[in-house]
Design a protein around this motif. Structure first.
Motif, PDB file in Angstrom:
ATOM      1  N   SER A  90       0.748  -1.309  -0.090  1.00 25.74           N
ATOM      2  CA  SER A  90      -0.024   0.146  -0.117  1.00 25.74           C
ATOM      3  C   SER A  90       0.785   1.222   0.092  1.00 25.74           C
ATOM      4  O   SER A  90       0.500   2.464  -0.619  1.00 25.74           O
ATOM      5  CB  SER A  90      -0.908   0.107   1.283  1.00 25.74           C
ATOM      6  OG  SER A  90      -0.070   0.221   2.489  1.00 25.74           O
ATOM      7  N   TYR A 103      -7.220   0.153  -2.158  1.00 26.97           N
ATOM      8  CA  TYR A 103      -7.915   0.895  -1.180  1.00 26.97           C
ATOM      9  C   TYR A 103      -7.147   1.698  -0.026  1.00 26.97           C
ATOM     10  O   TYR A 103      -7.915   2.346   0.602  1.00 26.97           O
ATOM     11  CB  TYR A 103      -9.110   0.127  -0.535  1.00 26.97           C
ATOM     12  CG  TYR A 103      -9.945  -0.469  -1.377  1.00 26.97           C
ATOM     13  CD1 TYR A 103     -11.106   0.443  -1.752  1.00 26.97           C
ATOM     14  CD2 TYR A 103      -9.834  -1.703  -2.207  1.00 26.97           C
ATOM     15  CE1 TYR A 103     -11.947  -0.048  -2.815  1.00 26.97           C
ATOM     16  CE2 TYR A 103     -10.772  -2.035  -3.121  1.00 26.97           C
ATOM     17  CZ  TYR A 103     -11.963  -1.179  -3.533  1.00 26.97           C
ATOM     18  OH  TYR A 103     -12.992  -1.667  -4.426  1.00 26.97           O
ATOM     19  N   ALA A 104      -5.972   1.494  -0.011  1.00 32.36           N
ATOM     20  CA  ALA A 104      -5.110   2.116   1.039  1.00 32.36           C
ATOM     21  C   ALA A 104      -3.783   2.608   0.575  1.00 32.36           C
ATOM     22  O   ALA A 104      -2.870   2.552   1.319  1.00 32.36           O
ATOM     23  CB  ALA A 104      -5.094   1.424   2.374  1.00 32.36           C
ATOM     24  N   THR A 120      -0.767   4.619   2.690  1.00 34.16           N
ATOM     25  CA  THR A 120      -1.318   4.554   4.136  1.00 34.16           C
ATOM     26  C   THR A 120      -0.171   4.723   5.076  1.00 34.16           C
ATOM     27  O   THR A 120       0.972   4.438   4.990  1.00 34.16           O
ATOM     28  CB  THR A 120      -2.055   3.261   4.420  1.00 34.16           C
ATOM     29  OG1 THR A 120      -2.499   3.357   5.879  1.00 34.16           O
ATOM     30  CG2 THR A 120      -1.016   2.114   4.513  1.00 34.16           C
ATOM     31  N   SER A 165      -0.689   4.287   8.286  1.00 34.44           N
ATOM     32  CA  SER A 165      -1.159   3.173   9.533  1.00 34.44           C
ATOM     33  C   SER A 165      -0.443   1.792   9.653  1.00 34.44           C
ATOM     34  O   SER A 165       0.343   1.321   8.807  1.00 34.44           O
ATOM     35  CB  SER A 165      -2.770   2.847   9.325  1.00 34.44           C
ATOM     36  OG  SER A 165      -3.473   4.026   9.237  1.00 34.44           O
ATOM     37  N   GLN A 218      -4.721  -1.657  11.551  1.00 37.44           N
ATOM     38  CA  GLN A 218      -5.414  -0.307  11.340  1.00 37.44           C
ATOM     39  C   GLN A 218      -5.841   0.009   9.794  1.00 37.44           C
ATOM     40  O   GLN A 218      -6.720   0.520   9.608  1.00 37.44           O
ATOM     41  CB  GLN A 218      -4.575   0.992  11.766  1.00 37.44           C
ATOM     42  CG  GLN A 218      -4.441   0.779  13.395  1.00 37.44           C
ATOM     43  CD  GLN A 218      -5.931   1.383  14.101  1.00 37.44           C
ATOM     44  OE1 GLN A 218      -6.756   1.620  13.466  1.00 37.44           O
ATOM     45  NE2 GLN A 218      -5.777   1.734  15.449  1.00 37.44           N
ATOM     46  N   MET A 219      -4.781  -0.307   8.984  1.00 39.52           N
ATOM     47  CA  MET A 219      -5.105  -0.083   7.515  1.00 39.52           C
ATOM     48  C   MET A 219      -6.355  -1.129   7.208  1.00 39.52           C
ATOM     49  O   MET A 219      -7.268  -0.582   6.548  1.00 39.52           O
ATOM     50  CB  MET A 219      -3.797  -0.446   6.825  1.00 39.52           C
ATOM     51  CG  MET A 219      -4.098  -0.615   5.315  1.00 39.52           C
ATOM     52  SD  MET A 219      -2.878  -1.343   4.217  1.00 39.52           S
ATOM     53  CE  MET A 219      -3.302  -3.162   4.493  1.00 39.52           C
ATOM     54  N   THR A 255      -9.630   0.311   9.480  1.00 39.62           N
ATOM     55  CA  THR A 255     -10.084   1.888   9.290  1.00 39.62           C
ATOM     56  C   THR A 255      -9.828   2.245   7.791  1.00 39.62           C
ATOM     57  O   THR A 255     -10.512   3.227   7.493  1.00 39.62           O
ATOM     58  CB  THR A 255      -9.318   2.671  10.235  1.00 39.62           C
ATOM     59  OG1 THR A 255      -7.635   2.521   9.739  1.00 39.62           O
ATOM     60  CG2 THR A 255      -9.365   1.960  11.487  1.00 39.62           C
ATOM     61  N   ASP A 256      -8.827   1.847   6.935  1.00 42.99           N
ATOM     62  CA  ASP A 256      -8.824   2.369   5.642  1.00 42.99           C
ATOM     63  C   ASP A 256      -9.696   1.480   4.382  1.00 42.99           C
ATOM     64  O   ASP A 256     -10.388   2.230   3.788  1.00 42.99           O
ATOM     65  CB  ASP A 256      -7.361   2.386   5.142  1.00 42.99           C
ATOM     66  CG  ASP A 256      -6.603   3.313   5.914  1.00 42.99           C
ATOM     67  OD1 ASP A 256      -7.337   4.108   6.851  1.00 42.99           O
ATOM     68  OD2 ASP A 256      -5.529   3.261   6.113  1.00 42.99           O
ATOM     69  N   VAL A 257      -9.304   0.097   4.618  1.00 45.91           N
ATOM     70  CA  VAL A 257      -9.852  -0.750   3.402  1.00 45.91           C
ATOM     71  C   VAL A 257     -11.580  -1.126   3.697  1.00 45.91           C
ATOM     72  O   VAL A 257     -12.283  -1.036   2.993  1.00 45.91           O
ATOM     73  CB  VAL A 257      -9.138  -2.032   3.563  1.00 45.91           C
ATOM     74  CG1 VAL A 257      -9.557  -3.092   2.422  1.00 45.91           C
ATOM     75  CG2 VAL A 257      -7.733  -1.809   3.196  1.00 45.91           C
TER      76      VAL A 257
END
Length: 651
Positions: free
Chosen positions: A166, A429-430, A433, A435, A439-440, A443-445
């Motif tokens: 990512s 999707y990240a 990042t 993170s 966390q990735m 909270t991101d993906v």
């Protein structure tokens, strides 16, 4: 080397009945104890893909192969001299689908002499002579590599490599591929000694020097003693269920994920009660969890549409061999170690091969559950050796072929399917990042996907992390028990099965304690912190044991059992690869502790005084391993008649 006092009678392996007539898998009794013979069987064309297919006898087992004699079956299988009886018939091969132990009358077997035909015993006793078992199909021996794949999915393939991708796109995919292929060589070499002698790699290390098992045991505790995967799985599970708040228990406020993580550790401990052979329970559970994880990962790619990211793969070719300037060495080395299982985990490949019954490991017992009331099976301190007859040499070549194929088709292919799939989702999707991995994903993906995609993210993460924690518990306990037992416990008269249960219970309790006191002394640390610590230590550990296995397999094994030159060169690469990055990590760690003089420059020049010292240690160790292994290969050439019959592809 001092000769064994019982080596006066040095002969070929004792003859005996076919192993398929000796009773069911794991039986402690022998069929046809009187040495009965049966008519020779001729395999009809197409009757068995691998050659001779023995007919079934009254006991449901395969009949004798061609040219068998009728000697005592307790003394070992007889290999024919014409080299035709190589492959196990179907009914015999199916015994390996669980685990197969073929008991011999160990004390009646003759001892291998101190000759070029047999392994160097080093600090241990003499090997016992018997023939190499016939070779089953690849499909019959799947298991050890499936567990290793399970150990990999929740570490590098789900966490380290997706977050690196990512941040840097496909530019690091080359490093992932190098790490996986390097571990393929290391893992199969870790099985070589077990396949040839039936002894574990820790017994082999003890034959070199008794301190080696203790050193790797300590390294294993440092690298795997942190239940980061159970913590991560619990974090994923509680987030998915919306149970992220604290709960009150016995007057103490605890995060919900801690209670779930403790429950997972207890579940792992309880699973060992399912089967009398403890390896069998692990194999069955791991294969089931793997199926769920792999299918979910492939579906995630389809649902998320991340498959379009693979179109950018060709543009990453120009980055091969380069690393981003801002890439942390600890994370990168952790990714290299966990491009596969890594570190202490890899050493389990030898023990799982013995439990499964690979090669001469077929004659060693399995670790049984002491609470199931069954008699323990003997795991002999000194293993076995086979005489280099035409048949045994051909059997060795084919055993090595199917073992490599099992690892390639299960471990390597599995990693090359799952890891790029999850990398593509992270890239899409990240991107960029900052993170950590958990966390990735959380909270991101996950929020960027629809309901189905979100469920698949949680399912992949939870199953992969739990599968890895399960494999880590199994690996650490089995490795540590064997290391302790071979280095001390056997001589002290300890019971192996009881020791296994004590270490299993102790390790699970240790993990629970670490989970419950997670914020002390690691205040503010998230679960991913423990994964980075464990991964980096695993990478450092791979350097010394790769060099040791290289030296051991070339200096202690005879010509027909040694790795070929291509594998020796590959091991030189593996040792240098992990050694190089280990120096950089150790140097960075020392600098962080305020020892600036240990700064190590990637190109050596410009290092501090201490950094130069680290590079000197690396170069001395690497040069020694290369020189000793190359010399042993040259000296062994031509010492065993017809040794070329044992050589196959990438042998």
């Amino acid at each position: 080397m001092d000769p064994d006092p019982s080596d006066d009678e040095r002969s070929a392996a004792p003859t005996g009945g076919d192993p398929s007539r000796w009773g069911d898998s794991g039986s402690d009794t022998f069929a046809n104890a009187g040495g009965e013979t049966a008519a020779d069987d001729e395999a009809a064309p197409g009757e068995d893909d691998y050659g001779a297919a023995g007919e079934e006898t009254a006991d449901g087992q395969g009949g004798p192969g061609p040219d068998r004699d009728g000697a005592d079956p307790g003394s070992g299988p007889a290999a024919t001299s014409d080299g035709d009886d190589v492959y196990a018939p179907e009914v015999e091969g199916r015994q390996y689908r669980g685990t197969w132990y073929l008991p011999l009358r160990y004390d009646e077997l003759k001892r291998a002499g101190d000759t070029d035909d047999h392994p160097d015993r080093g600090e241990g006793g003499a090997f016992r002579l018997t023939d190499l078992p016939r070779v089953p199909r690849v499909g019959h021996i799947v298991g050890p590599s499936a567990i290793m794949l399970g150990a990999s999915l929740g570490s590098g393939e789900t966490l380290f490599w997706p977050v690196l991708s990512s941040q840097y796109g496909w530019t690091l995919l080359w490093a992932f591929a190098v790490g996986v292929l390097t571990q393929f060589v290391i893992n199969t070499e870790l099985q070589r000694w077990t396949l040839a002698t039936g002894e574990s790699v820790f017994r082999a290390f003890a034959r070199v020097a008794n301190y080696w098992p203790w050193l790797f045991l300590a390294g294993g505790l440092i690298s795997l003693g942190w239940p980061g995967w159970a913590a991560g799985a619990a974090r994923v599970g509680t987030t998915a269920l919306g149970l992220s708040g604290p709960v009150s228990l016995l007057g103490t406020s605890l995060a919900t994920w801690k209670l779930v993580a403790v429950g997972l550790m207890v579940l792992i401990w309880l699973s060992y009660q399912v089967s009398s052979v403890m390896y069998t329970a692990v194999e069955v559970f791991q294969i089931g969890l793997l199926f769920v994880s792999i299918v979910a990962a492939v579906l995630l790619v389809a649902v998320s549409g991340s498959w379009i990211e693979f179109a950018d793969l060709p543009t990453a070719a120009g980055s091969i061999g380069t690393l981003p300037a801002d890439l942390g060495i600890a994370v990168f080395l952790g990714g290299l170690a966990f491009a596969g299982a890594g570190g202490y985990l890899n050493l389990s490949q030898s023990l799982w091969a013995r439990e499964k019954g690979y090669g001469m490991g077929n004659y060693q017992g399995r670790v049984k559950n002491p609470f199931h009331g069954e008699d323990p099976e003997p795991i002999e301190r000194d293993g076995f050796s086979f005489p280099p007859t035409t048949t045994n040499l051909k059997r060795w070549r084919e055993w090595w072929r199917v073992v490599q194929l099992e690892h390639l088709l299960t471990f390597v292919v599995g990693l090359f399917v799952v890891a790029p799939a999850l990398m593509s989702v992270a890239i899409r999707y990240a991107p960029g990042t900052t993170s950590d991995a958990l966390q990735m994903w959380l909270t991101d993906v996950a929020p960027a996907l629809g309901p189905i995609g979100t469920v698949l993210v949680f399912l992949v993460l939870f199953v992969a992390l739990f599968t890895t924690e399960y494999a880590i518990v199994e690996s650490f306990v089995r490795n540590s028990v064997d290391a302790i037992y071979e280095a001390y416990g056997r001589e002290a008269g300890w019971d192996l099965e009881t020791l296994f249960w004590r270490v299993l219970t102790g390790f699970c309790l240790w993990g629970i304690v670490i989970i419950l006191v997670f914020t002390s002394p690691f205040e503010g640390r998230e679960p991913f912190f423990f994964l980075v610590v464990g991964a980096a230590m695993s990478g450092v550990m791979m350097w010394p044991y790769t060099a040791l296995v290289l030296v051991m397999n070339t200096t202690r094994l005879p010509e027909h059992l040694q790795p070929g030159w291509a594998r020796v060169v590959a091991l030189w690469w593996a040792s240098g690869f992990y050694g190089y990055f280990s120096v950089l990590l150790v140097a960075d760690t020392l600098v962080e502790f305020g020892l600036a003089g240990f700064d190590a420059a990637p190109l050596v020049a410009g290092s501090g005084v201490g950094g130069y010292a680290l590079w000197v240690v690396f170069l001395v160790v690497q040069s020694y391993a290369v020189a000793v292994s190359a010399g042993a290969k040259r000296r062994a050439e031509g010492t065993v008649e017809n040794a070329e019959l044992a050589a196959g592809r990438f042998s």
